[in-house]
Scaffold this motif. Structure first.
Motif, PDB file in Angstrom:
ATOM      1  N   TRP A  20     113.840  76.491  39.853  1.00  0.00           N
ATOM      2  CA  TRP A  20     112.558  75.364  40.674  1.00  0.00           C
ATOM      3  C   TRP A  20     112.778  73.970  39.772  1.00  0.00           C
ATOM      4  N   PRO A  21     112.931  72.992  39.847  1.00  0.00           N
ATOM      5  CA  PRO A  21     113.082  72.331  37.727  1.00  0.00           C
ATOM      6  C   PRO A  21     111.029  71.285  38.876  1.00  0.00           C
ATOM      7  N   ASP A  22     111.500  71.121  39.896  1.00  0.00           N
ATOM      8  CA  ASP A  22     110.722  70.246  39.962  1.00  0.00           C
ATOM      9  C   ASP A  22     108.791  71.074  40.261  1.00  0.00           C
ATOM     10  N   ALA A  23     109.223  72.378  40.454  1.00  0.00           N
ATOM     11  CA  ALA A  23     107.818  73.052  40.714  1.00  0.00           C
ATOM     12  C   ALA A  23     106.528  73.281  39.720  1.00  0.00           C
ATOM     13  N   GLU A  24     105.736  73.430  39.815  1.00  0.00           N
ATOM     14  CA  GLU A  24     104.332  73.745  39.158  1.00  0.00           C
ATOM     15  C   GLU A  24     104.388  74.970  38.763  1.00  0.00           C
ATOM     16  N   THR A  25     104.126  74.913  37.893  1.00  0.00           N
ATOM     17  CA  THR A  25     103.818  76.198  36.918  1.00  0.00           C
ATOM     18  C   THR A  25     103.288  76.536  36.121  1.00  0.00           C
ATOM     19  N   LEU A  26     102.944  77.677  36.268  1.00  0.00           N
ATOM     20  CA  LEU A  26     101.407  78.489  36.046  1.00  0.00           C
ATOM     21  C   LEU A  26     101.593  79.857  35.663  1.00  0.00           C
ATOM     22  N   ALA A  27     100.576  80.103  34.215  1.00  0.00           N
ATOM     23  CA  ALA A  27     101.171  81.624  33.147  1.00  0.00           C
ATOM     24  C   ALA A  27      99.685  81.680  32.233  1.00  0.00           C
ATOM     25  N   HIS A  28     100.076  82.380  31.727  1.00  0.00           N
ATOM     26  CA  HIS A  28      98.934  82.595  30.353  1.00  0.00           C
ATOM     27  C   HIS A  28      99.040  81.155  29.165  1.00  0.00           C
ATOM     28  N   ASP A  29      97.880  80.977  28.699  1.00  0.00           N
ATOM     29  CA  ASP A  29      97.286  79.979  27.697  1.00  0.00           C
ATOM     30  C   ASP A  29      98.507  79.866  26.894  1.00  0.00           C
ATOM     31  N   HIS A  30      98.570  81.063  25.266  1.00  0.00           N
ATOM     32  CA  HIS A  30      99.965  81.690  24.933  1.00  0.00           C
ATOM     33  C   HIS A  30     101.078  81.525  25.222  1.00  0.00           C
ATOM     34  N   PHE A  31     101.753  81.537  26.654  1.00  0.00           N
ATOM     35  CA  PHE A  31     103.023  81.737  27.137  1.00  0.00           C
ATOM     36  C   PHE A  31     104.432  81.177  26.626  1.00  0.00           C
ATOM     37  N   THR A  32     103.722  79.690  26.998  1.00  0.00           N
ATOM     38  CA  THR A  32     104.650  78.440  26.209  1.00  0.00           C
ATOM     39  C   THR A  32     105.089  79.071  25.071  1.00  0.00           C
ATOM     40  N   SER A  33     103.749  78.892  24.262  1.00  0.00           N
ATOM     41  CA  SER A  33     104.230  79.450  22.369  1.00  0.00           C
ATOM     42  C   SER A  33     105.208  80.568  22.240  1.00  0.00           C
ATOM     43  N   SER A  34     104.757  82.077  22.886  1.00  0.00           N
ATOM     44  CA  SER A  34     105.407  83.506  22.506  1.00  0.00           C
ATOM     45  C   SER A  34     106.728  82.976  23.551  1.00  0.00           C
ATOM     46  N   GLY A  63     121.355  78.042  30.175  1.00  0.00           N
ATOM     47  CA  GLY A  63     120.757  78.078  29.001  1.00  0.00           C
ATOM     48  C   GLY A  63     119.641  78.388  30.107  1.00  0.00           C
ATOM     49  N   PHE A  64     119.207  78.436  28.970  1.00  0.00           N
ATOM     50  CA  PHE A  64     117.042  78.654  28.632  1.00  0.00           C
ATOM     51  C   PHE A  64     116.441  77.682  27.508  1.00  0.00           C
ATOM     52  N   GLU A  65     115.353  76.994  28.287  1.00  0.00           N
ATOM     53  CA  GLU A  65     114.739  76.224  27.203  1.00  0.00           C
ATOM     54  C   GLU A  65     113.099  76.385  27.431  1.00  0.00           C
ATOM     55  N   ALA A  66     112.060  76.636  26.474  1.00  0.00           N
ATOM     56  CA  ALA A  66     111.089  76.576  27.032  1.00  0.00           C
ATOM     57  C   ALA A  66     110.396  75.398  27.522  1.00  0.00           C
ATOM     58  N   PHE A  67     109.243  75.364  28.428  1.00  0.00           N
ATOM     59  CA  PHE A  67     108.883  74.610  29.572  1.00  0.00           C
ATOM     60  C   PHE A  67     107.456  74.879  29.002  1.00  0.00           C
ATOM     61  N   ARG A  68     106.263  73.150  28.922  1.00  0.00           N
ATOM     62  CA  ARG A  68     104.948  73.186  29.645  1.00  0.00           C
ATOM     63  C   ARG A  68     104.423  73.308  30.471  1.00  0.00           C
ATOM     64  N   LEU A  69     102.857  74.279  30.821  1.00  0.00           N
ATOM     65  CA  LEU A  69     103.386  74.390  31.779  1.00  0.00           C
ATOM     66  C   LEU A  69     101.563  73.859  32.502  1.00  0.00           C
ATOM     67  N   ASP A  70     101.993  73.512  33.930  1.00  0.00           N
ATOM     68  CA  ASP A  70     100.984  72.813  34.339  1.00  0.00           C
ATOM     69  C   ASP A  70      99.562  73.208  34.502  1.00  0.00           C
ATOM     70  N   HIS A  71      99.496  74.795  34.466  1.00  0.00           N
ATOM     71  CA  HIS A  71      98.619  75.359  35.050  1.00  0.00           C
ATOM     72  C   HIS A  71      98.086  76.545  33.714  1.00  0.00           C
ATOM     73  N   ALA A  72      97.821  76.108  32.539  1.00  0.00           N
ATOM     74  CA  ALA A  72      97.206  77.524  32.056  1.00  0.00           C
ATOM     75  C   ALA A  72      96.388  77.966  31.639  1.00  0.00           C
ATOM     76  N   VAL A  73      96.301  79.067  32.107  1.00  0.00           N
ATOM     77  CA  VAL A  73      94.529  80.011  32.495  1.00  0.00           C
ATOM     78  C   VAL A  73      94.410  81.129  31.386  1.00  0.00           C
TER      79      VAL A  73
END
Length: 302
Positions: free
Chosen positions: A88-102, A128-138
């Motif tokens: 889902w490359p065009d979907a919005e993303t939601l996770a914890h504030d520290h998700f991306t750095s982890s 493959g796999f790459e870290a991605f920026r969140l649209d909603h970090a909570v």
């Protein structure tokens, strides 16, 4: 961490229709659950995984629902929960504030485990796999409305520092991340006291009927208030027994190795009535032992 031990699970991988647009698909890898909240206005995909064929299956179900918007919700940053973004490359993303750095810090590990799991089940991981920026970090306690879905998100430390649970009050549904499984005990990344507080915050919701269905990260869906309360009670009791047993071992002057031998035995006080492998319990003993040994409370008698 899950995936660094037994690579192949024999758990079934069926769909479960919970009604009202809520569907759960269980992976053959570790019995991991992916949850779909399907509605033409907005679909929410929770922890999509694990194998490529399973992700294809999830993507097909979302396409058939034909939602106007899609949000991917990642309950925490362990490798088996973070793989679905390429579908889902065009979907919005939601996770914890520290998700991306982890996730960024463990990118190579995520990719290695994804490839090993796919190969172990006769598939190939080509995304493959790459870290991605969140649209909603909570973090903390957060109310979020995604189309018709109202989610109450709560920090849930103990298993992973980026873990969030999602409570859907209208559906009386709890998406419990990697907690309250019927196939494994609580898996610790912090002391028992931290994990226990997380579960205690959920207790009033379960006791008073606000949770009628519970989807764990791994294992069977719990149906009905009594089963939900039973899972909470069992895991709280396990954590209390582990904490007390480790403190007793420290008072006796036992080393970590001696404590692991005592508490990890097949007929020992932790494993006797608990699911999970010997590695689960040994890792828990080591985590609690290190935390208790570093605490001034370990010298308190009794």
């Amino acid at each position: 961490m899950r995936g660094d031990r037994d690579l192949v699970s024999t758990a079934p991988g069926p769909w479960s229709d919970l009604g009202g647009g809520v569907q759960v698909r269980q992976s053959v890898a570790f019995g991991m659950n992916s949850t779909l909240l399907l509605h033409p206005e907005h679909a929410v995909v929770v922890d999509p995984g694990v194998l490529p064929s399973e992700l294809d299956d999830l993507a097909r179900a979302v396409r058939e629902a034909d939602p106007a918007r899609v949000t991917l919700f990642f309950t925490h940053a362990h490798w088996d929960h973070v793989l679905g973004r390429p579908w889902w490359p065009d979907a919005e993303t939601l996770a914890h504030d520290h998700f991306t750095s982890s996730v960024r810090a463990q990118r190579d590990h995520v990719l290695d485990q994804a490839r090993k799991q796919a190969e172990a089940h006769g598939e190939a991981w080509n995304q493959g796999f790459e870290a991605f920026r969140l649209d909603h970090a909570v973090s903390g306690l957060h109310l979020l409305k995604l189309g018709p879905w109202r989610l109450v998100l709560r920090d849930a430390p103990g298993h992973h520092d980026t873990q969030l649970t999602a409570h859907l009050p209208e559906q009386r549904l709890l998406i419990a991340a990697d907690m309250l499984s019927d196939r494994e005990p609580p898996l610790l990344a912090r002391p028992c006291s931290v994990y226990r507080r997380t579960l205690q915050e959920l207790w009033p919701l379960a006791e008073h009927g606000a949770i009628d269905t519970l989807v764990p990260g791994h294992g069977s869906v719990a149906r009905g208030r009594d089963e939900v309360v039973a899972r909470l009670r069992r895991d709280l009791a396990y954590l209390e027994r582990l904490e007390a047993a480790v403190r007793a071992a420290l008072r006796e002057g036992l080393s970590l190795e001696q404590t692991e031998e005592r508490l990890g035995a097949p007929d020992g006080p932790l494993r006797r009535a608990e699911p999970g492998t010997s590695d689960d319990h040994a890792n828990n003993v080591a985590e609690e032992y290190r935390a208790a040994a570093a605490s001034p409370r370990r010298r308190v008698p009794g």
